[in-house]
Motif scaffolding. Structure first.
Motif, mmCIF file in Angstrom:
data_model
loop_
_atom_site.group_PDB
_atom_site.id
_atom_site.type_symbol
_atom_site.label_atom_id
_atom_site.label_comp_id
_atom_site.label_asym_id
_atom_site.label_seq_id
_atom_site.Cartn_x
_atom_site.Cartn_y
_atom_site.Cartn_z
ATOM 1 N N ALA A 248 0.845 -1.193 0.000
ATOM 2 C CA ALA A 248 0.000 0.000 0.000
ATOM 3 C C ALA A 248 0.878 1.240 0.000
ATOM 4 O O ALA A 248 2.030 1.200 0.454
ATOM 5 N N GLY A 249 0.329 2.335 -0.495
ATOM 6 C CA GLY A 249 1.063 3.586 -0.533
ATOM 7 C C GLY A 249 0.234 4.735 -0.014
ATOM 8 O O GLY A 249 -0.985 4.786 -0.233
ATOM 9 N N GLY A 250 0.895 5.652 0.687
ATOM 10 C CA GLY A 250 0.198 6.816 1.211
ATOM 11 C C GLY A 250 1.155 7.706 1.955
ATOM 12 O O GLY A 250 2.371 7.476 1.955
ATOM 13 N N THR A 251 0.603 8.700 2.630
ATOM 14 C CA THR A 251 1.436 9.654 3.354
ATOM 15 C C THR A 251 1.529 9.322 4.835
ATOM 16 O O THR A 251 1.996 10.144 5.626
ATOM 17 N N VAL A 252 1.068 8.133 5.210
ATOM 18 C CA VAL A 252 1.125 7.719 6.607
ATOM 19 C C VAL A 252 2.098 6.564 6.773
ATOM 20 O O VAL A 252 2.396 5.833 5.819
ATOM 21 N N VAL A 253 2.537 6.383 7.988
ATOM 22 C CA VAL A 253 3.367 5.237 8.359
ATOM 23 C C VAL A 253 2.703 4.557 9.552
ATOM 24 O O VAL A 253 2.391 5.211 10.535
ATOM 25 N N GLY A 254 2.479 3.251 9.413
ATOM 26 C CA GLY A 254 1.929 2.523 10.542
ATOM 27 C C GLY A 254 0.424 2.388 10.581
ATOM 28 O O GLY A 254 -0.134 1.811 11.511
ATOM 29 N N GLY A 255 -0.264 2.899 9.594
ATOM 30 C CA GLY A 255 -1.719 2.820 9.598
ATOM 31 C C GLY A 255 -2.218 1.396 9.396
ATOM 32 O O GLY A 255 -1.576 0.586 8.737
ATOM 33 N N THR A 256 -3.387 1.124 9.973
ATOM 34 C CA THR A 256 -3.976 -0.196 9.828
ATOM 35 C C THR A 256 -5.414 -0.132 9.329
ATOM 36 O O THR A 256 -6.180 -1.087 9.478
ATOM 37 N N LYS A 257 -5.790 0.977 8.767
ATOM 38 C CA LYS A 257 -7.141 1.119 8.225
ATOM 39 C C LYS A 257 -7.070 1.357 6.726
ATOM 40 O O LYS A 257 -6.185 2.035 6.225
ATOM 41 N N ASN A 258 -8.058 0.789 6.023
ATOM 42 C CA ASN A 258 -8.068 0.923 4.567
ATOM 43 C C ASN A 258 -7.974 2.368 4.112
ATOM 44 O O ASN A 258 -7.243 2.686 3.170
ATOM 45 N N ASN A 259 -8.718 3.249 4.775
ATOM 46 C CA ASN A 259 -8.803 4.625 4.290
ATOM 47 C C ASN A 259 -7.617 5.485 4.670
ATOM 48 O O ASN A 259 -7.595 6.677 4.384
ATOM 49 N N TYR B 13 -4.673 4.830 3.502
ATOM 50 C CA TYR B 13 -3.749 4.733 2.379
ATOM 51 C C TYR B 13 -4.436 5.176 1.099
ATOM 52 O O TYR B 13 -5.624 4.972 0.912
ATOM 53 N N ASP B 14 -3.666 5.754 0.216
ATOM 54 C CA ASP B 14 -4.213 6.200 -1.062
ATOM 55 C C ASP B 14 -4.285 5.062 -2.077
ATOM 56 O O ASP B 14 -5.152 5.072 -2.958
ATOM 57 N N TYR B 15 -3.360 4.137 -1.973
ATOM 58 C CA TYR B 15 -3.271 3.076 -2.976
ATOM 59 C C TYR B 15 -3.061 1.723 -2.292
ATOM 60 O O TYR B 15 -2.318 1.634 -1.305
ATOM 61 N N TRP B 16 -3.691 0.708 -2.861
ATOM 62 C CA TRP B 16 -3.559 -0.660 -2.364
ATOM 63 C C TRP B 16 -3.335 -1.623 -3.521
ATOM 64 O O TRP B 16 -3.904 -1.460 -4.603
ATOM 65 N N GLY B 17 -2.531 -2.643 -3.271
ATOM 66 C CA GLY B 17 -2.492 -3.770 -4.180
ATOM 67 C C GLY B 17 -3.671 -4.676 -3.913
ATOM 68 O O GLY B 17 -4.408 -4.486 -2.937
ATOM 69 N N GLN B 18 -3.879 -5.659 -4.758
ATOM 70 C CA GLN B 18 -5.021 -6.564 -4.595
ATOM 71 C C GLN B 18 -4.793 -7.595 -3.512
ATOM 72 O O GLN B 18 -5.753 -8.225 -3.034
ATOM 73 N N GLY B 19 -3.545 -7.762 -3.090
ATOM 74 C CA GLY B 19 -3.229 -8.733 -2.058
ATOM 75 C C GLY B 19 -2.824 -10.073 -2.647
ATOM 76 O O GLY B 19 -3.286 -10.451 -3.731
ATOM 77 N N THR B 20 -1.962 -10.762 -1.921
ATOM 78 C CA THR B 20 -1.539 -12.085 -2.362
ATOM 79 C C THR B 20 -1.512 -13.028 -1.163
ATOM 80 O O THR B 20 -1.020 -12.662 -0.087
ATOM 81 N N GLN B 21 -2.092 -14.204 -1.334
ATOM 82 C CA GLN B 21 -2.141 -15.183 -0.257
ATOM 83 C C GLN B 21 -0.781 -15.861 -0.131
ATOM 84 O O GLN B 21 -0.234 -16.353 -1.133
ATOM 85 N N VAL B 22 -0.259 -15.895 1.086
ATOM 86 C CA VAL B 22 0.966 -16.641 1.364
ATOM 87 C C VAL B 22 0.657 -17.639 2.470
ATOM 88 O O VAL B 22 0.156 -17.273 3.534
ATOM 89 N N THR B 23 0.930 -18.883 2.207
ATOM 90 C CA THR B 23 0.718 -19.952 3.172
ATOM 91 C C THR B 23 2.067 -20.516 3.587
ATOM 92 O O THR B 23 2.916 -20.806 2.726
ATOM 93 N N VAL B 24 2.242 -20.649 4.904
ATOM 94 C CA VAL B 24 3.478 -21.245 5.422
ATOM 95 C C VAL B 24 3.148 -22.658 5.867
ATOM 96 O O VAL B 24 2.368 -22.856 6.806
ATOM 97 N N SER B 25 3.708 -23.619 5.177
ATOM 98 C CA SER B 25 3.402 -25.016 5.461
ATOM 99 C C SER B 25 4.494 -25.889 4.875
ATOM 100 O O SER B 25 5.072 -25.581 3.829
ATOM 101 N N SER B 26 4.731 -26.991 5.558
ATOM 102 C CA SER B 26 5.707 -27.954 5.039
ATOM 103 C C SER B 26 5.037 -28.930 4.073
ATOM 104 O O SER B 26 5.715 -29.770 3.481
#
Length: 124
Positions: A98-109, A111-124
């Motif tokens: 995500a991109g924006g003028t904030v650091v550390g935010g945890t709310k959608n709004n 940030y100005d820009y978001w990627g679509q997201g990618t699932q990462v699974t940690v498993s053996s």
């Protein structure tokens, strides 16, 4: 308009290093006052800010992840990269850039820009 796209493996083995890249198009990661973050959302949980790299290259990390996280950038490719070491199944999540003028935010709004997201699974 500015678009972000995450890329990287969807499956990582425990104890390995997770590496994701965010490619930014339509804008520059060196735009003044902009910060480029990695944020994740584990299953059934809220958004967790992991860290960011700023327009001048400075880096910022969540205290809880700082020892395992590294964020870097390649300005020639307009990309920034997340590396998370020593992963465990608890690191399974959807990872967003995500991109924006904030650091550390945890709310959608926050940030100005978001990627679509990618699932990462940690498993053996």
């Amino acid at each position: 308009q500015v678009q972000l796209q995450e890329s990287g493996p969807g499956l990582v083995k425990p104890s390995q290093t997770l590496s994701l890249t965010c490619t930014v198009s339509g804008g520059s990661i060196t735009t003044t006052n902009y910060y480029w973050s990695w944020i994740r959302q584990p299953p059934g949980k809220g958004l967790e800010w992991m860290g960011a790299i700023g327009y001048s290259g400075g880096t910022y990390y969540s205290p809880s992840l700082k020892s395992r996280t590294s964020i870097s950038r390649d300005t020639s490719k307009n990309q920034f990269t997340l590396q998370l070491s020593s992963v465990t199944p608890e690191d399974t999540a959807v990872y967003y850039c995500a991109g924006g003028t904030v650091v550390g935010g945890t709310k959608n709004n926050e940030y100005d820009y978001w990627g679509q997201g990618t699932q990462v699974t940690v498993s053996s």
